[in-house]
Design an enzyme around this catalytic site. Structure first.
Site, PDB file in Angstrom:
ATOM      1  CB  CYS A   5     123.759  43.728  79.291  1.00 21.51           C
ATOM      2  SG  CYS A   5     124.513  43.668  77.658  1.00 21.51           S
ATOM      3  CE1 TYR A  22     121.051  50.182  75.170  1.00 23.34           C
ATOM      4  CE2 TYR A  22     120.046  48.485  73.804  1.00 23.34           C
ATOM      5  CZ  TYR A  22     120.538  48.906  75.024  1.00 23.34           C
ATOM      6  OH  TYR A  22     120.503  48.052  76.096  1.00 23.34           O
TER       7      TYR A  22
END
Length: 468
Positions: A179, A320
């Protein structure tokens, strides 16, 4: 499926059942269009015995193999002409028992089967796309235009308050290697030399098959030391219960997460806030051994905030938005943002060692996780743009410069991060195939660009000077 009744000359297979098998075989989850197109039965081979007919599953498989198997290819030509060689190659491929050619649906359809090939392909593509969009929406919420919308976060407390005073040994972080939002928090911890004794942390296992919600769980080697949970959802539920919500936490279970070990409640799961509070609040004793790093000095705050704004929108979140876009228009917009941000950074770093000047600030910390993953993951997996960091000399030198800072190289395992993206975000990579490379060495992370001294006094601001 209705029972199949054997007949003297063959066995009747309802067209609806065959249509359903066709769609599943093609990867589609939309069977309704096929079920209404034909009621004509398919006949299986009369060689099927009545004993096999008593088993619908075996009978169906045998019938499909009979009807879906392609016709034998004509014998290959003996003359070694160009066309003869091609036909011989095709014939040998069909004859090879080790070649998996599926059910031969497309060849069967092309010979006048239940559906013509164009309609079969269009139906399968439409069904697969609708199923894919549904899975993507579950994974990444979408706007009506097909653009990824990052969700809000549920815990927004801060340390340094009466409820959560700035004390060592009191707080615990839950973070994951893959992450980028967790990475920026670990970077501040490493750069500011906050010891594990003052701020403990657990590296989560990123495996959605072991998590009851979201993708984070605990491994045998890294168990939950605070609540004893099996996965991060149980930590969230425990924190919610502490606040009076006995029904458990409602919302997305995300990392990073900071909890108060004394109060047994959550502090924050917003990485932006965690980065800022770990810089502003000192929860360990420096004892005069080194400088007290300041990543957000007062005289540069306006410049840092401006850089953070466009870097987040166009690049941190832009990659993203590329990967999770469900329409071409949404993807094009996101890809343009990513390209513009990379080009802008390349210009800035041509005259400046770091994003906001000659010393590292919060803007560099928030940029690094995205750039460190870009060539190995985002460029290919999210189909971001035709830019690559290795082909942008100033950005590449900045990345190498950041990796010379003590502690930075220990905050990310690029290979494991790549494996996590390609294996766990299965709607974007249904095959689960993980590409080879590039390694840390191939990415050039560890090379010294020789842009200047790397000692902390030379590349960081000291709170002793900036907070007088």
């Amino acid at each position: 499926m209705p029972a199949l009744t054997p007949r003297k000359r063959g066995v009747v297979i309802p067209a609806a059942a065959a249509a359903a098998v066709l769609v599943v075989a093609m990867g589609s989850m939309t069977v309704r269009p096929l079920l209404t197109l034909s009621s004509a039965p398919l006949r299986a081979s009369p060689s099927l015995s009545s004993s096999s007919a008593s088993s619908p599953s075996s009978l169906t498989s045998a019938c499909l193999r009979k009807h879906f198997s392609p016709r034998p290819s004509p014998p290959s030509l003996s003359r070694q002409t160009r066309w003869g060689v091609r036909r011989e190659t095709r014939s040998n491929a069909n004859a090879n028992p080790n070649t998996n050619r599926g059910l031969g649906i497309l060849e069967w359809a092309g010979r006048g089967g239940l559906l013509p090939q164009p309609l079969l392909v269009k139906t399968a593509k439409a069904g697969w796309r609708e199923a894919w969009k549904l899975m993507i929406s579950e994974l990444a919420p979408q706007s009506k235009d097909g653009e990824y919308v990052r969700p809000k976060y549920g815990f927004e407390e801060a340390i340094g308050t009466a409820k959560h005073p700035a004390e060592p040994h009191r707080y615990h972080l839950y973070v994951g290697n893959a992450c980028p939002w967790c990475h920026r928090v670990l970077l501040v911890k490493a750069i500011r030399s906050i010891p594990d004794e003052s701020l403990s942390y657990t590296i989560l296992l990123d495996d959605p098959t072991k998590a009851s919600r979201g993708g984070w769980a605990f491994s045998d080697s890294a168990k939950d030391p605070v609540f004893g949970g099996k996965d991060l959802r149980e930590v969230y539920d425990a924190c919610a219960a502490r606040e009076g919500n006995l029904d458990g936490y409602s919302g997305r279970v995300t990392a990073p997460l900071m909890v108060d070990k004394r109060r047994l409640d959550a502090v924050s799961n917003e990485s932006e806030d965690l980065v800022r509070m770990l810089n502003e609040v000192d929860i360990d004793e420096k004892n005069g051994k080194e400088i007290n790093v300041d990543l957000y000095p007062p005289h540069l705050r306006e410049k840092i905030d401006d850089a953070n704004g466009w870097i987040y929108k166009q690049l941190n979140n832009g990659v993203y938005r590329c990967g999770f876009a469900t329409t071409q228009e949404a993807y094009n917009k996101a890809a343009a943002d990513v390209t513009a941000a990379l080009d802008r950074l390349e210009v800035i770093l041509s005259t400046s060692r770091f994003v906001c000047g000659d010393k590292i600030t919060e803007a560099d910390i928030r940029l690094l996780p995205t750039i460190a993953r870009y060539d190995a993951v985002y460029h290919t997996f999210f189909k971001c743009t035709n830019r690559r960091i290795q082909n942008m000399p100033n950005l590449q030198a900045w990345l190498q410069d950041m990796y010379q800072v003590p502690g930075v190289s220990t905050t990310l395992d690029v290979e494991k991060a790549k494996r996590s993206y390609f294996s766990n975000l299965f709607p974007l990579n249904p095959s689960g195939i993980i590409p080879l490379g590039p390694s840390i060495k191939e990415l050039g992370f560890l090379e010294n660009p020789k842009r200047g001294p790397t000692g902390k006094e030379a590349i960081f601001f000291d709170k002793a000077e900036t907070r007088r």
